[in-house]
Scaffold this active site. Structure first.
Site, short mmCIF file in Angstrom:
data_model
loop_
_atom_site.label_atom_id
_atom_site.label_comp_id
_atom_site.label_asym_id
_atom_site.label_seq_id
_atom_site.Cartn_x
_atom_site.Cartn_y
_atom_site.Cartn_z
N HIS A 86 42.64 43.90 35.28
CA HIS A 86 41.53 44.75 34.89
C HIS A 86 41.80 45.33 33.51
CE1 HIS A 86 38.42 47.86 35.04
NE2 HIS A 86 37.84 47.05 35.91
N ASP B 90 36.69 42.88 42.85
CA ASP B 90 35.95 41.64 43.06
C ASP B 90 36.65 40.68 44.00
OD1 ASP B 90 33.72 42.19 41.54
OD2 ASP B 90 34.82 41.77 39.69
N1 CMC Z 1 45.33 35.62 35.49
C1 CMC Z 1 46.39 35.31 34.71
N2 CMC Z 1 46.79 36.03 33.65
C2 CMC Z 1 46.07 37.13 33.35
C3 CMC Z 1 44.94 37.51 34.11
C4 CMC Z 1 44.58 36.72 35.21
N3 CMC Z 1 43.52 37.04 35.96
N4 CMC Z 1 44.40 38.64 33.56
C5 CMC Z 1 45.16 38.95 32.53
N5 CMC Z 1 46.17 38.04 32.38
C6 CMC Z 1 47.27 38.09 31.40
C7 CMC Z 1 46.82 37.70 30.01
O1 CMC Z 1 46.96 36.31 29.79
C8 CMC Z 1 47.74 38.53 29.16
O2 CMC Z 1 49.01 37.92 29.17
P1 CMC Z 1 49.97 38.04 27.86
O3 CMC Z 1 50.21 39.50 27.65
O4 CMC Z 1 51.19 37.28 28.24
O5 CMC Z 1 49.18 37.43 26.75
C9 CMC Z 1 47.87 39.83 29.94
O6 CMC Z 1 47.67 39.46 31.31
C10 CMC Z 1 46.87 40.90 29.54
O7 CMC Z 1 45.56 40.34 29.64
P2 CMC Z 1 44.33 40.69 28.71
O8 CMC Z 1 43.46 39.47 28.56
O9 CMC Z 1 44.78 41.38 27.47
O10 CMC Z 1 43.59 41.73 29.60
P3 CMC Z 1 42.13 42.26 29.37
O11 CMC Z 1 42.19 43.71 29.61
O12 CMC Z 1 41.56 41.83 28.06
O13 CMC Z 1 41.29 41.50 30.48
C11 CMC Z 1 40.20 40.98 32.49
C12 CMC Z 1 40.88 42.07 31.66
C13 CMC Z 1 39.59 41.62 33.74
C14 CMC Z 1 39.03 40.34 31.67
C15 CMC Z 1 41.24 39.90 32.86
O14 CMC Z 1 42.29 40.48 33.61
C16 CMC Z 1 40.64 38.73 33.62
O15 CMC Z 1 40.11 37.80 32.98
N6 CMC Z 1 40.68 38.76 34.99
C17 CMC Z 1 40.02 37.78 35.79
C18 CMC Z 1 38.54 38.08 35.82
C19 CMC Z 1 38.21 39.22 36.75
O16 CMC Z 1 38.69 39.29 37.88
N7 CMC Z 1 37.32 40.11 36.27
C20 CMC Z 1 36.83 41.24 37.07
C21 CMC Z 1 37.24 42.56 36.54
S1 CMC Z 1 36.92 43.86 37.72
C22 CMC Z 1 35.23 44.01 37.77
C23 CMC Z 1 34.62 44.78 36.67
O17 CMC Z 1 34.97 46.00 36.54
O18 CMC Z 1 33.76 44.23 35.98
#
Ligand code: CMC
Length: 442
Positions: free
Chosen positions: A319, A376
């Site tokens: 998240h 989710d």
């Molecule tokens: N699976 C694998 N690796 C992940 C995931 C995941 N689901 N989420 C984050 N990471 C890794 C990412 O690759 C990064 O690694 P590194 O530091 O080595 O580069 C690290 O964790 C930080 O990730 P980020 O992309 O900087 O995190 P973010 O805050 O930009 O993204 C997110 C948040 C929710 C978009 C992401 O965690 C994701 O894509 N999750 C899956 C989609 C999901 O379940 N979304 C629903 C969110 S809850 C509902 C809502 O409130 O809308």
């Protein structure tokens, strides 16, 4: 009607930030503003006027876009509160319409206010009969979110008497209409995909019971609402009602800042929510489980999620704000267990989900990055067990979030000096160049 009790942000005396331009040596002092709880903010509103520079924060990871009294999140501690009440307490003791009242008006309702609010909402549950024709313009296999974007925006073509955003009573009627009609439109979307007749709302049922009835009832026979499922849906709605300045809420606010009507603004929120990084994630969770297919393939997919050259991510994990745990996920996990037990579901996908959760929670990669199952993950599991098709999951999210969107919109419109939101940019395109006639281009 209840009134809000909260403090306006104050400039913190003696607290400020000074930025110095290393080339000119010129300094600017920026005030710091304090909310009631949570990090203070540096007020950069005069930065451009004083320095000629903008701030650069493309994904808004360090930017507060507004003041708000609705929702507080502490991502480090896994805290979510609406108007000062924790989400755990609201999910445990309240119901969805009461939370809607709380978000909209600022305080929990008295018994009389609650009764009146329920009446006000149920009064608006039907949609204009002509709206039924809109559905026929869509293919039966259209994504339900595509239909929702269209029919919710179309509400502004039907309810002209509540479009004056400067009239508080019209704003309120629009808010009631949206909260009341979204479940009807969502259920119609589902019925349309099945080729079944639309079910008119039943105002003798609660908000969540009525939603289940409109989705799963048929005119040919009586429908008995299962109280465990109605409760689980109500909890899902409470847990998704609002979530501070997330992507779709920011979209609604930005659309509203141009003084667009509330139906159009909420339609823009629905469009934003559709994306797999936001509301679309609950659908993607189930699609991912289907792709994994069997428990023995979980390690393969965990390895793919860790591989930086592979775009695959474990949907339902991680998240943007919660870097400890998602408090909504904790609440919902309990209901997921209850619903699965009640329905006696024997679904291999749900077994994969449980195994995946277990493995990911023990894996160093996920532990280090604080990637916990989010709301989710569990909402997808519950909705699948209830019999909703995956394409409807995000629609249910939209039903609940409409309360947050319209409450945030109302709060914004009621602020003095509403100004259109207009971010700036760092331009990286070509500098001025002469136009070359087509015959001279290489
Ligand atoms: N699976 C694998 N690796 C992940 C995931 C995941 N689901 N989420 C984050 N990471 C890794 C990412 O690759 C990064 O690694 P590194 O530091 O080595 O580069 C690290 O964790 C930080 O990730 P980020 O992309 O900087 O995190 P973010 O805050 O930009 O993204 C997110 C948040 C929710 C978009 C992401 O965690 C994701 O894509 N999750 C899956 C989609 C999901 O379940 N979304 C629903 C969110 S809850 C509902 C809502 O409130 O809308």
């Amino acid at each position: 009607m209840a009134t809000e009790k909260s403090a306006a942000p104050k400039e913190v005396p003696g607290k400020s930030f000074t930025l110095t331009d290393n080339q000119t040596g010129k300094s600017v002092t920026l005030p710091v503003l304090d909310g009631t709880v949570g990090p203070s903010v540096i007020d950069v509103r005069n930065l451009y006027a004083e320095t000629g520079h903008f701030t650069f924060d493309p994904s808004f990871t360090a930017t507060g876009s507004c003041k708000s009294r609705l929702t507080y999140i502490d991502g480090e501690e896994g805290v979510l509160m609406h108007r000062g009440y924790t989400i755990e307490e609201l999910a445990d003791k309240s119901d969805f319409l009461e939370v809607a009242f709380l978000l909209l008006y600022g305080d929990l309702p008295s018994a009389a206010e609650k009764k009146k609010f329920e009446k006000d909402i149920t009064y608006h549950t039907m949609v204009h009969e002509q709206l039924h024709l809109f559905y026929r313009g869509f293919r039966r296999d259209a994504h339900p979110m595509a239909i929702m974007c269209g029919v919710v925006a179309a509400l502004s073509a039907f309810y002209h008497d509540s479009l004056d955003i400067w009239d508080p009573r019209q704003r309120e009627i629009s808010a009631h209409r949206l909260i009341a009609k979204i479940p009807t439109l969502a259920a119609m979307t589902y019925k349309y995909s099945l080729g079944q007749p639309f079910m008119y709302p039943r105002n003798d049922l609660s908000f969540s019971e009525n939603f289940l009835y409109m989705c799963f009832g048929v005119p040919a026979e009586p429908y008995k609402v299962n109280p465990i499922l109605a409760e689980a849906i109500d909890k899902i709605f409470i847990l998704h009602a609002d979530h501070e300045q997330n992507a779709s809420t920011s979209t609604v606010r930005l659309a509203g800042s141009s003084q667009a009507n509330p139906f159009a603004c909420v339609a823009s929120g629905i469009a934003c929510l559709w994306g797999p990084s936001h509301g679309g994630a609950n659908q993607e969770v189930l699609e991912m489980l289907a792709q994994i297919g069997s428990k023995d393939r979980i390690p393969e997919f965990i390895a793919r999620a860790k591989n930086k050259d592979d775009p695959f991510r474990l949907m339902g994990f991680g998240h943007r704000v919660y870097k400890n745990f998602d408090p909504r996920a904790n609440v919902l996990k309990k209901y997921a267990d209850e619903v699965l037990e009640e329905l006696g579901v024997d679904d291999p996908l749900l077994e994969i989900a449980m195994e995946l959760e277990k493995i990911a929670l023990q894996d160093e990669y996920f532990i280090q990055r604080k990637l916990f199952p989010n709301v989710d993950f569990y909402s997808g599991i519950i909705l699948k067990a209830m019999g909703f098709p995956t394409s409807m999951f995000t629609v249910l999210f939209a039903v609940a979030r409409t309360v947050g969107w319209i409450s945030q919109w109302k709060e914004m419109i009621e602020e003095p000096n509403l100004r259109i939101g207009r971010p700036r940019q760092l331009y990286t395109g070509p500098v001025q160049r002469p136009y070359v006639p087509i015959e001279k281009r290489g």
